[in-house]
Design a protein around this motif. Structure first.
Motif, PDB file in Angstrom:
ATOM      1  N   HIS A 105      65.953  -0.444 110.539  1.00  0.00           N
ATOM      2  CA  HIS A 105      65.854  -1.859 110.201  1.00  0.00           C
ATOM      3  C   HIS A 105      67.124  -2.540 110.691  1.00  0.00           C
ATOM      4  CE1 HIS A 105      62.655  -0.476 107.652  1.00  0.00           C
ATOM      5  NE2 HIS A 105      62.476  -1.669 107.086  1.00  0.00           N
ATOM      6  N   ARG A 106      66.967  -3.687 111.347  1.00  0.00           N
ATOM      7  CA  ARG A 106      68.111  -4.470 111.830  1.00  0.00           C
ATOM      8  C   ARG A 106      68.115  -5.799 111.074  1.00  0.00           C
ATOM      9  NH1 ARG A 106      67.458  -4.936 117.671  1.00  0.00           N
ATOM     10  NH2 ARG A 106      68.519  -2.945 117.720  1.00  0.00           N
ATOM     11  N   TYR A 107      69.271  -6.163 110.550  1.00  0.00           N
ATOM     12  CA  TYR A 107      69.414  -7.384 109.767  1.00  0.00           C
ATOM     13  C   TYR A 107      70.405  -8.319 110.436  1.00  0.00           C
ATOM     14  CZ  TYR A 107      67.657  -4.085 106.292  1.00  0.00           C
ATOM     15  OH  TYR A 107      66.916  -3.135 105.633  1.00  0.00           O
ATOM     16  N   ALA A 108      70.046  -9.587 110.515  1.00  0.00           N
ATOM     17  CA  ALA A 108      70.974 -10.613 110.986  1.00  0.00           C
ATOM     18  C   ALA A 108      71.764 -11.088 109.770  1.00  0.00           C
ATOM     19  CB  ALA A 108      70.205 -11.777 111.605  1.00  0.00           C
ATOM     20  N   VAL A 109      73.072 -10.957 109.832  1.00  0.00           N
ATOM     21  CA  VAL A 109      73.928 -11.336 108.717  1.00  0.00           C
ATOM     22  C   VAL A 109      74.817 -12.493 109.167  1.00  0.00           C
ATOM     23  CG1 VAL A 109      75.700 -10.532 107.109  1.00  0.00           C
ATOM     24  CG2 VAL A 109      73.905  -8.955 107.872  1.00  0.00           C
ATOM     25  N   SER A 110      74.717 -13.626 108.481  1.00  0.00           N
ATOM     26  CA  SER A 110      75.477 -14.813 108.876  1.00  0.00           C
ATOM     27  C   SER A 110      76.896 -14.775 108.319  1.00  0.00           C
ATOM     28  CB  SER A 110      74.775 -16.081 108.380  1.00  0.00           C
ATOM     29  OG  SER A 110      74.897 -16.181 106.978  1.00  0.00           O
ATOM     30  N   SER A 111      77.744 -15.627 108.869  1.00  0.00           N
ATOM     31  CA  SER A 111      79.127 -15.705 108.387  1.00  0.00           C
ATOM     32  C   SER A 111      79.171 -16.153 106.924  1.00  0.00           C
ATOM     33  CB  SER A 111      79.954 -16.645 109.265  1.00  0.00           C
ATOM     34  OG  SER A 111      79.386 -17.930 109.296  1.00  0.00           O
ATOM     35  N   LYS A 112      78.186 -16.928 106.470  1.00  0.00           N
ATOM     36  CA  LYS A 112      78.128 -17.351 105.065  1.00  0.00           C
ATOM     37  C   LYS A 112      77.853 -16.165 104.143  1.00  0.00           C
ATOM     38  CE  LYS A 112      76.097 -21.878 105.917  1.00  0.00           C
ATOM     39  NZ  LYS A 112      74.881 -22.664 105.711  1.00  0.00           N
ATOM     40  N   LYS A 162      65.799 -18.553 115.304  1.00  0.00           N
ATOM     41  CA  LYS A 162      66.986 -17.703 115.421  1.00  0.00           C
ATOM     42  C   LYS A 162      66.842 -16.848 116.674  1.00  0.00           C
ATOM     43  CE  LYS A 162      68.002 -17.198 110.539  1.00  0.00           C
ATOM     44  NZ  LYS A 162      68.309 -16.295 109.445  1.00  0.00           N
ATOM     45  N   TRP A 163      67.968 -16.636 117.361  1.00  0.00           N
ATOM     46  CA  TRP A 163      68.011 -15.702 118.475  1.00  0.00           C
ATOM     47  C   TRP A 163      68.197 -14.309 117.872  1.00  0.00           C
ATOM     48  CZ3 TRP A 163      71.755 -12.123 119.559  1.00  0.00           C
ATOM     49  CH2 TRP A 163      71.576 -11.417 120.747  1.00  0.00           C
ATOM     50  N   LEU A 164      67.399 -13.344 118.359  1.00  0.00           N
ATOM     51  CA  LEU A 164      67.473 -11.983 117.838  1.00  0.00           C
ATOM     52  C   LEU A 164      67.404 -10.967 118.971  1.00  0.00           C
ATOM     53  CD1 LEU A 164      64.780 -12.369 115.046  1.00  0.00           C
ATOM     54  CD2 LEU A 164      67.260 -12.344 114.693  1.00  0.00           C
ATOM     55  N   PRO A 192      62.733  -1.271 121.002  1.00  0.00           N
ATOM     56  CA  PRO A 192      61.509  -0.537 120.673  1.00  0.00           C
ATOM     57  C   PRO A 192      61.689   0.274 119.389  1.00  0.00           C
ATOM     58  CG  PRO A 192      62.049  -0.269 122.987  1.00  0.00           C
ATOM     59  CD  PRO A 192      63.222  -0.951 122.338  1.00  0.00           C
ATOM     60  N   GLY A 193      60.689   0.208 118.512  1.00  0.00           N
ATOM     61  CA  GLY A 193      60.695   0.991 117.285  1.00  0.00           C
ATOM     62  C   GLY A 193      61.623   0.487 116.197  1.00  0.00           C
ATOM     63  N   VAL A 194      62.298  -0.641 116.416  1.00  0.00           N
ATOM     64  CA  VAL A 194      63.212  -1.190 115.413  1.00  0.00           C
ATOM     65  C   VAL A 194      62.547  -2.389 114.749  1.00  0.00           C
ATOM     66  CG1 VAL A 194      65.445  -2.327 115.035  1.00  0.00           C
ATOM     67  CG2 VAL A 194      65.268  -0.402 116.630  1.00  0.00           C
ATOM     68  N   ILE A 195      62.700  -2.478 113.428  1.00  0.00           N
ATOM     69  CA  ILE A 195      62.187  -3.611 112.673  1.00  0.00           C
ATOM     70  C   ILE A 195      63.355  -4.571 112.454  1.00  0.00           C
ATOM     71  CG2 ILE A 195      61.169  -4.356 110.489  1.00  0.00           C
ATOM     72  CD1 ILE A 195      59.934  -1.500 110.358  1.00  0.00           C
ATOM     73  N   THR A 196      63.259  -5.756 113.035  1.00  0.00           N
ATOM     74  CA  THR A 196      64.295  -6.764 112.856  1.00  0.00           C
ATOM     75  C   THR A 196      63.865  -7.655 111.699  1.00  0.00           C
ATOM     76  OG1 THR A 196      64.842  -6.692 115.197  1.00  0.00           O
ATOM     77  CG2 THR A 196      65.605  -8.609 113.958  1.00  0.00           C
ATOM     78  N   VAL A 197      64.709  -7.740 110.668  1.00  0.00           N
ATOM     79  CA  VAL A 197      64.388  -8.488 109.463  1.00  0.00           C
ATOM     80  C   VAL A 197      65.128  -9.821 109.501  1.00  0.00           C
ATOM     81  CG1 VAL A 197      64.416  -8.447 106.944  1.00  0.00           C
ATOM     82  CG2 VAL A 197      64.132  -6.303 108.220  1.00  0.00           C
ATOM     83  N   VAL A 198      64.376 -10.907 109.380  1.00  0.00           N
ATOM     84  CA  VAL A 198      64.937 -12.259 109.427  1.00  0.00           C
ATOM     85  C   VAL A 198      64.818 -12.867 108.039  1.00  0.00           C
ATOM     86  CG1 VAL A 198      64.817 -14.512 110.535  1.00  0.00           C
ATOM     87  CG2 VAL A 198      64.055 -12.484 111.769  1.00  0.00           C
ATOM     88  N   SER A 199      65.953 -13.219 107.457  1.00  0.00           N
ATOM     89  CA  SER A 199      65.958 -13.847 106.139  1.00  0.00           C
ATOM     90  C   SER A 199      66.176 -15.338 106.287  1.00  0.00           C
ATOM     91  CB  SER A 199      67.090 -13.269 105.286  1.00  0.00           C
ATOM     92  OG  SER A 199      66.900 -11.892 105.114  1.00  0.00           O
ATOM     93  N   PRO A 200      65.618 -16.108 105.371  1.00  0.00           N
ATOM     94  CA  PRO A 200      65.853 -17.554 105.442  1.00  0.00           C
ATOM     95  C   PRO A 200      67.294 -17.870 105.082  1.00  0.00           C
ATOM     96  CG  PRO A 200      64.676 -16.999 103.437  1.00  0.00           C
ATOM     97  CD  PRO A 200      64.794 -15.728 104.231  1.00  0.00           C
TER      98      PRO A 200
END
Length: 162
Positions: free
Chosen positions: A26-33, A146-148, A152-160
């Motif tokens: 699982h890949r998570y986008a983590v913001s500076s906030k 969002k740019w992500l 292959p085979g990775v789940i990218t999780v986008v949170s609001p």
């Protein structure tokens, strides 16, 4: 997760990857906030991912990644989930779906399920090295995107954004 004393420029973020033994990465986008406080990152079970994939006609290509996101129900009424592959190696267009409370795939052009505070969506057959993912109006205007990076085979999780 606690990222400790990570310093990021305002408006920038990092990507965190996690994998349980025998599970999907699982890949998570983590913001500076959000990096300034302990993070609660949602990890989807193998059973849940399997239910999503069962609903796909023809299954999932080995070169594809998945993108899973959620949006506040109020925003979900304004647009549909959309993923656009970027770059010269990008092939085709990703399929997107709303997810109902039983993890059934729903047509993104119909109204989003409204039984919860947040509505989840799923993007499949995501190819290329990066995508633009978010909500698009019926006229094709990005309402939230969002740019992500995708793999292959990775789940990218986008949170609001909160």
């Amino acid at each position: 997760f606690d990222l400790g004393e990570v310093q990021l420029p305002v408006g920038m973020g990092v990507f965190v990857e996690a994998r349980l033994p025998g599970g999907f990465t699982h890949r998570y986008a983590v913001s500076s906030k959000s990096v300034q406080k302990p993070l609660s990152l949602f990890h989807f079970s193998e059973g849940r991912i399997g239910r999503w994939l069962q609903g796909l006609e023809g299954g999932l290509s080995a070169e594809s990644g998945l993108v899973v996101g959620s949006v506040p129900a109020s925003k979900a009424k304004m647009g549909s989930p959309k993923i656009k592959s970027l770059g010269v190696s990008a092939k085709g267009s990703a399929e997107t779906y709303w997810l109902d409370s039983q993890d059934q795939l729903m047509d993104p052009t119909v109204s989003a399920p409204s039984s919860a505070r947040y509505v989840q969506w799923l993007g499949v057959e995501v190819s290329g090295r990066s995508v633009l993912a978010g909500l698009q109006s019926s006229r094709g205007r990005w309402l939230e995107a969002k740019w992500l990076p995708v793999s292959p085979g990775v789940i990218t999780v986008v949170s609001p954004e909160e």
